[in-house]
Enzyme design. Structure first.
Site, PDB file in Angstrom:
ATOM      1  N   ARG A   1      56.799  24.525  43.068  1.00 41.11           N
ATOM      2  CA  ARG A   1      55.609  24.124  43.810  1.00 41.11           C
ATOM      3  C   ARG A   1      55.261  22.661  43.538  1.00 41.11           C
ATOM      4  O   ARG A   1      55.333  22.184  42.410  1.00 41.11           O
ATOM      5  CB  ARG A   1      54.435  25.025  43.403  1.00 41.11           C
ATOM      6  CG  ARG A   1      53.129  24.619  44.064  1.00 41.11           C
ATOM      7  CD  ARG A   1      52.168  25.754  44.121  1.00 41.11           C
ATOM      8  NE  ARG A   1      51.399  25.860  42.888  1.00 41.11           N
ATOM      9  CZ  ARG A   1      50.321  26.637  42.781  1.00 41.11           C
ATOM     10  NH1 ARG A   1      49.931  27.380  43.790  1.00 41.11           N
ATOM     11  NH2 ARG A   1      49.660  26.688  41.642  1.00 41.11           N
TER      12      ARG A   1
ATOM     13  N   ARG B   1      49.040  32.756  32.891  1.00 35.02           N
ATOM     14  CA  ARG B   1      48.080  32.774  34.012  1.00 35.02           C
ATOM     15  C   ARG B   1      48.112  34.130  34.716  1.00 35.02           C
ATOM     16  O   ARG B   1      47.085  34.651  35.130  1.00 35.02           O
ATOM     17  CB  ARG B   1      48.403  31.657  35.011  1.00 35.02           C
ATOM     18  CG  ARG B   1      47.980  30.285  34.494  1.00 35.02           C
ATOM     19  CD  ARG B   1      48.722  29.165  35.188  1.00 35.02           C
ATOM     20  NE  ARG B   1      48.410  29.047  36.600  1.00 35.02           N
ATOM     21  CZ  ARG B   1      49.154  28.376  37.471  1.00 35.02           C
ATOM     22  NH1 ARG B   1      50.265  27.774  37.066  1.00 35.02           N
ATOM     23  NH2 ARG B   1      48.808  28.309  38.728  1.00 35.02           N
TER      24      ARG B   1
ATOM     25  N   ARG C   1      36.518  34.589  39.632  1.00 33.39           N
ATOM     26  CA  ARG C   1      37.734  35.052  38.978  1.00 33.39           C
ATOM     27  C   ARG C   1      37.454  36.091  37.898  1.00 33.39           C
ATOM     28  O   ARG C   1      38.380  36.555  37.248  1.00 33.39           O
ATOM     29  CB  ARG C   1      38.412  33.856  38.324  1.00 33.39           C
ATOM     30  CG  ARG C   1      39.657  33.346  39.042  1.00 33.39           C
ATOM     31  CD  ARG C   1      40.148  32.191  38.207  1.00 33.39           C
ATOM     32  NE  ARG C   1      41.505  31.822  38.402  1.00 33.39           N
ATOM     33  CZ  ARG C   1      41.905  30.857  39.207  1.00 33.39           C
ATOM     34  NH1 ARG C   1      41.067  30.242  39.992  1.00 33.39           N
ATOM     35  NH2 ARG C   1      43.187  30.519  39.230  1.00 33.39           N
TER      36      ARG C   1
ATOM     37  N   LYS D   1      47.084  31.174  48.422  1.00 29.14           N
ATOM     38  CA  LYS D   1      45.682  30.897  48.753  1.00 29.14           C
ATOM     39  C   LYS D   1      45.534  29.481  49.321  1.00 29.14           C
ATOM     40  O   LYS D   1      44.840  29.273  50.302  1.00 29.14           O
ATOM     41  CB  LYS D   1      44.780  31.054  47.509  1.00 29.14           C
ATOM     42  CG  LYS D   1      44.821  32.452  46.903  1.00 29.14           C
ATOM     43  CD  LYS D   1      43.746  32.631  45.820  1.00 29.14           C
ATOM     44  CE  LYS D   1      43.927  31.765  44.589  1.00 29.14           C
ATOM     45  NZ  LYS D   1      45.092  32.082  43.750  1.00 29.14           N
TER      46      LYS D   1
ATOM     47  N   ARG E   1      52.185  20.263  39.036  1.00 22.86           N
ATOM     48  CA  ARG E   1      51.105  20.573  38.105  1.00 22.86           C
ATOM     49  C   ARG E   1      51.649  20.970  36.744  1.00 22.86           C
ATOM     50  O   ARG E   1      52.617  21.706  36.641  1.00 22.86           O
ATOM     51  CB  ARG E   1      50.239  21.710  38.674  1.00 22.86           C
ATOM     52  CG  ARG E   1      48.996  21.214  39.370  1.00 22.86           C
ATOM     53  CD  ARG E   1      48.302  22.311  40.121  1.00 22.86           C
ATOM     54  NE  ARG E   1      48.001  23.462  39.274  1.00 22.86           N
ATOM     55  CZ  ARG E   1      47.386  24.560  39.720  1.00 22.86           C
ATOM     56  NH1 ARG E   1      47.034  24.634  40.985  1.00 22.86           N
ATOM     57  NH2 ARG E   1      47.139  25.571  38.916  1.00 22.86           N
TER      58      ARG E   1
HETATM   59  P1  ADP Z   1      46.020  28.949  40.746  1.00 19.51           P
HETATM   60  O1  ADP Z   1      45.243  29.821  41.691  1.00 19.51           O
HETATM   61  O2  ADP Z   1      47.323  28.505  41.304  1.00 19.51           O
HETATM   62  O3  ADP Z   1      46.149  29.534  39.362  1.00 19.51           O
HETATM   63  P2  ADP Z   1      43.752  27.063  40.364  1.00 19.51           P
HETATM   64  O4  ADP Z   1      43.839  25.651  40.698  1.00 19.51           O
HETATM   65  O5  ADP Z   1      42.827  27.933  41.150  1.00 19.51           O
HETATM   66  O6  ADP Z   1      45.256  27.592  40.465  1.00 19.51           O
HETATM   67  O7  ADP Z   1      43.363  27.236  38.805  1.00 19.51           O
HETATM   68  C1  ADP Z   1      43.986  26.503  37.780  1.00 19.51           C
HETATM   69  C2  ADP Z   1      43.295  26.772  36.454  1.00 19.51           C
HETATM   70  O8  ADP Z   1      41.939  26.340  36.514  1.00 19.51           O
HETATM   71  C3  ADP Z   1      43.205  28.241  36.051  1.00 19.51           C
HETATM   72  O9  ADP Z   1      44.377  28.656  35.377  1.00 19.51           O
HETATM   73  C4  ADP Z   1      41.982  28.225  35.124  1.00 19.51           C
HETATM   74  O10 ADP Z   1      42.296  27.714  33.853  1.00 19.51           O
HETATM   75  C5  ADP Z   1      41.067  27.213  35.795  1.00 19.51           C
HETATM   76  N1  ADP Z   1      40.123  27.841  36.754  1.00 19.51           N
HETATM   77  C6  ADP Z   1      40.028  27.590  38.089  1.00 19.51           C
HETATM   78  N2  ADP Z   1      39.063  28.338  38.648  1.00 19.51           N
HETATM   79  C7  ADP Z   1      38.515  29.078  37.655  1.00 19.51           C
HETATM   80  C8  ADP Z   1      37.475  30.060  37.593  1.00 19.51           C
HETATM   81  N3  ADP Z   1      36.800  30.440  38.688  1.00 19.51           N
HETATM   82  N4  ADP Z   1      37.198  30.614  36.390  1.00 19.51           N
HETATM   83  C9  ADP Z   1      37.856  30.255  35.280  1.00 19.51           C
HETATM   84  N5  ADP Z   1      38.858  29.361  35.254  1.00 19.51           N
HETATM   85  C10 ADP Z   1      39.188  28.758  36.432  1.00 19.51           C
END
Ligand code: ADP
Length: 214
Positions: A127, A171, A88, A13, A160
């Site tokens: 990554r 995750r 999400r 993404k 990260r």
């Molecule tokens: P990736 O898509 O690689 O998992 P993100 O940076 O989008 O990474 O998300 C990292 C973390 O941030 C997620 O594992 C979650 O804990 C939190 N997070 C991000 N966006 C949301 C969302 N829309 N709803 C709930 N938790 C979120």
């Protein structure tokens, strides 16, 4: 271009966002980046979100919905935006629908990146991401020009904390349980653009443009 990106963690993404940002000058809305920024600044939201993120869990809907709405109502989202990592969950998607209606925005599509699980797992530990502009790299398959430095903005790249095999498994479970149902949700609305697994990032971008008719 107003789009949502759906896809498991490490499905590409962030990389696709880089291409879209360059060609369409779209605002990038990453709830993950917003949360990490809040953690870095030790805000109340950051403190609350950190324990969920470190454990590979989704942050509760009530913490995330308002920050996404706030971000969408900023001026730079009027023409083009990329929602990366939001929504999400189904309740997040329902809130987003209301918010888009209120703002008078219409989505061009919901892009769903399909990537086999073994590919995701091999990507995640290597990554490296830019904490400033969000660009992502890989220590073997997508190296930056200068080791450890972001090609786009020159910032030092980070690994990260949640990009390790153990947290990644959690995750992925969260994704399959809570986020994957959104594929059906948007398919029923007729706006889902399913993108098959393609190795090269540039080819994915071309496929996305074709699907969106752009
Ligand atoms: P990736 O898509 O690689 O998992 P993100 O940076 O989008 O990474 O998300 C990292 C973390 O941030 C997620 O594992 C979650 O804990 C939190 N997070 C991000 N966006 C949301 C969302 N829309 N709803 C709930 N938790 C979120």
């Amino acid at each position: 271009m107003k789009v949502i990106l759906l896809g498991a963690p490490a499905s590409g993404k962030g990389t696709l966002t880089g291409f879209i940002k360059k060609e369409f000058n779209a605002a990038h809305i990453s709830t993950g980046d917003i949360l990490r920024d809040n953690i870095a600044r030790s805000t109340e939201l950051g403190m609350k979100a950190k324990e969920f993120m470190d454990a590979g869990k989704l942050v509760p809907d009530e913490l995330i919905i308002d920050i996404a709405k706030d971000r969408l109502s900023k001026d730079d989202c009027k023409e083009s935006f990329i929602l990366d990592g939001f929504p999400r969950t189904i309740p997040q998607a329902e809130s987003l629908e209301k918010c888009l209606d209120e703002l008078g925005f219409k989505l061009d599509g919901v892009i769903n990146l399909n990537v086999p699980e073994e590919v995701l797992t091999s990507r995640i530990t290597g990554r490296r991401v830019c904490p400033n502009c969000g660009a992502s790299f890989h220590i073997e398959t997508m190296k930056p020009k200068k080791e450890g430095i972001c090609d786009e903005c020159g910032t030092e790249l980070i690994h990260r904390k949640d990009d390790n095999a153990e947290v990644f498994g959690k995750r992925l479970d969260e994704y399959n349980k809570l986020t994957a149902p959104l594929v059906e949700f948007y398919k029923e609305k007729g706006i889902l653009k399913d993108i098959p697994f393609i190795e090269k990032a540039e080819d994915i971008f071309n496929e996305v443009k074709k699907e969106l008719g752009m």
